[in-house]
Motif scaffolding. Sequence first.
Motif, PDB file in Angstrom:
ATOM      1  N   VAL A  84      38.798  33.365  74.074  1.00 47.06           N
ATOM      2  CA  VAL A  84      38.099  34.273  73.168  1.00 47.06           C
ATOM      3  C   VAL A  84      38.638  33.979  71.779  1.00 47.06           C
ATOM      4  O   VAL A  84      39.857  33.988  71.566  1.00 47.06           O
ATOM      5  CB  VAL A  84      38.349  35.756  73.542  1.00 47.06           C
ATOM      6  CG1 VAL A  84      37.667  36.677  72.558  1.00 47.06           C
ATOM      7  CG2 VAL A  84      37.914  36.032  74.967  1.00 47.06           C
ATOM      8  N   THR A  85      37.739  33.701  70.833  1.00 44.21           N
ATOM      9  CA  THR A  85      38.157  33.332  69.483  1.00 44.21           C
ATOM     10  C   THR A  85      37.386  34.124  68.446  1.00 44.21           C
ATOM     11  O   THR A  85      36.178  34.313  68.591  1.00 44.21           O
ATOM     12  CB  THR A  85      37.932  31.825  69.238  1.00 44.21           C
ATOM     13  OG1 THR A  85      38.683  31.087  70.204  1.00 44.21           O
ATOM     14  CG2 THR A  85      38.374  31.407  67.847  1.00 44.21           C
ATOM     15  N   VAL A  86      38.096  34.586  67.416  1.00 43.35           N
ATOM     16  CA  VAL A  86      37.461  35.179  66.235  1.00 43.35           C
ATOM     17  C   VAL A  86      38.049  34.506  65.002  1.00 43.35           C
ATOM     18  O   VAL A  86      39.205  34.097  64.997  1.00 43.35           O
ATOM     19  CB  VAL A  86      37.632  36.716  66.148  1.00 43.35           C
ATOM     20  CG1 VAL A  86      36.950  37.414  67.310  1.00 43.35           C
ATOM     21  CG2 VAL A  86      39.084  37.115  66.080  1.00 43.35           C
ATOM     22  N   MET A  87      37.221  34.367  63.982  1.00 39.49           N
ATOM     23  CA  MET A  87      37.655  33.789  62.701  1.00 39.49           C
ATOM     24  C   MET A  87      37.773  34.905  61.672  1.00 39.49           C
ATOM     25  O   MET A  87      36.789  35.573  61.374  1.00 39.49           O
ATOM     26  CB  MET A  87      36.634  32.774  62.200  1.00 39.49           C
ATOM     27  CG  MET A  87      36.688  31.441  62.896  1.00 39.49           C
ATOM     28  SD  MET A  87      38.218  30.528  62.591  1.00 39.49           S
ATOM     29  CE  MET A  87      38.221  30.403  60.823  1.00 39.49           C
ATOM     30  N   HIS A  88      38.973  35.123  61.168  1.00 45.37           N
ATOM     31  CA  HIS A  88      39.221  36.104  60.113  1.00 45.37           C
ATOM     32  C   HIS A  88      39.608  35.327  58.854  1.00 45.37           C
ATOM     33  O   HIS A  88      40.689  34.741  58.799  1.00 45.37           O
ATOM     34  CB  HIS A  88      40.326  37.065  60.520  1.00 45.37           C
ATOM     35  CG  HIS A  88      40.768  37.968  59.414  1.00 45.37           C
ATOM     36  ND1 HIS A  88      39.972  38.959  58.914  1.00 45.37           N
ATOM     37  CD2 HIS A  88      41.922  38.011  58.719  1.00 45.37           C
ATOM     38  CE1 HIS A  88      40.620  39.589  57.940  1.00 45.37           C
ATOM     39  NE2 HIS A  88      41.809  39.023  57.813  1.00 45.37           N
ATOM     40  N   ALA A  89      38.688  35.309  57.884  1.00 47.89           N
ATOM     41  CA  ALA A  89      38.896  34.526  56.651  1.00 47.89           C
ATOM     42  C   ALA A  89      39.184  33.080  57.052  1.00 47.89           C
ATOM     43  O   ALA A  89      38.341  32.439  57.653  1.00 47.89           O
ATOM     44  CB  ALA A  89      39.974  35.147  55.785  1.00 47.89           C
TER      45      ALA A  89
END
Length: 126
Positions: A84-89
């Motif tokens: 599970v991956t999220v990109m924050h900035a």
Amino acid sequence: MTGLPRGYWCECWTQDLTNNSEQPTLHASFDAYSAPQADRWVAVALRTITPALDTAACDEAWAWLYEERADTRRALLRSEPCTVTVMHATTRITWTIRPVLFLPLAHRRGSELPACAYDFKPHATD
């Protein structure tokens, strides 16, 4: 290999993508003994950090929580690894979940540490 407890090894990594040479940093790990426990670990982390995420990352987090989490659970039940991956900035935050067999520690009785654990001395600094 029968008799060994099956479970899932979970990790949380971050990587700053502004510096291509930077290696990912491990922030947390968790040993889960069921697929629900493993995906719950990721879900709790995502829910906890969403107030601090930018809008796009927050949307990614909630998309997984509401739409993709069931797919993750089904994959885990088939003994497939999941990410599970999220990109924050410029930071990529990744949770990995891998099926594993847990090997018991030698001479382990309950919460008691094995005798060899006391053979190691703290590192002295000058």
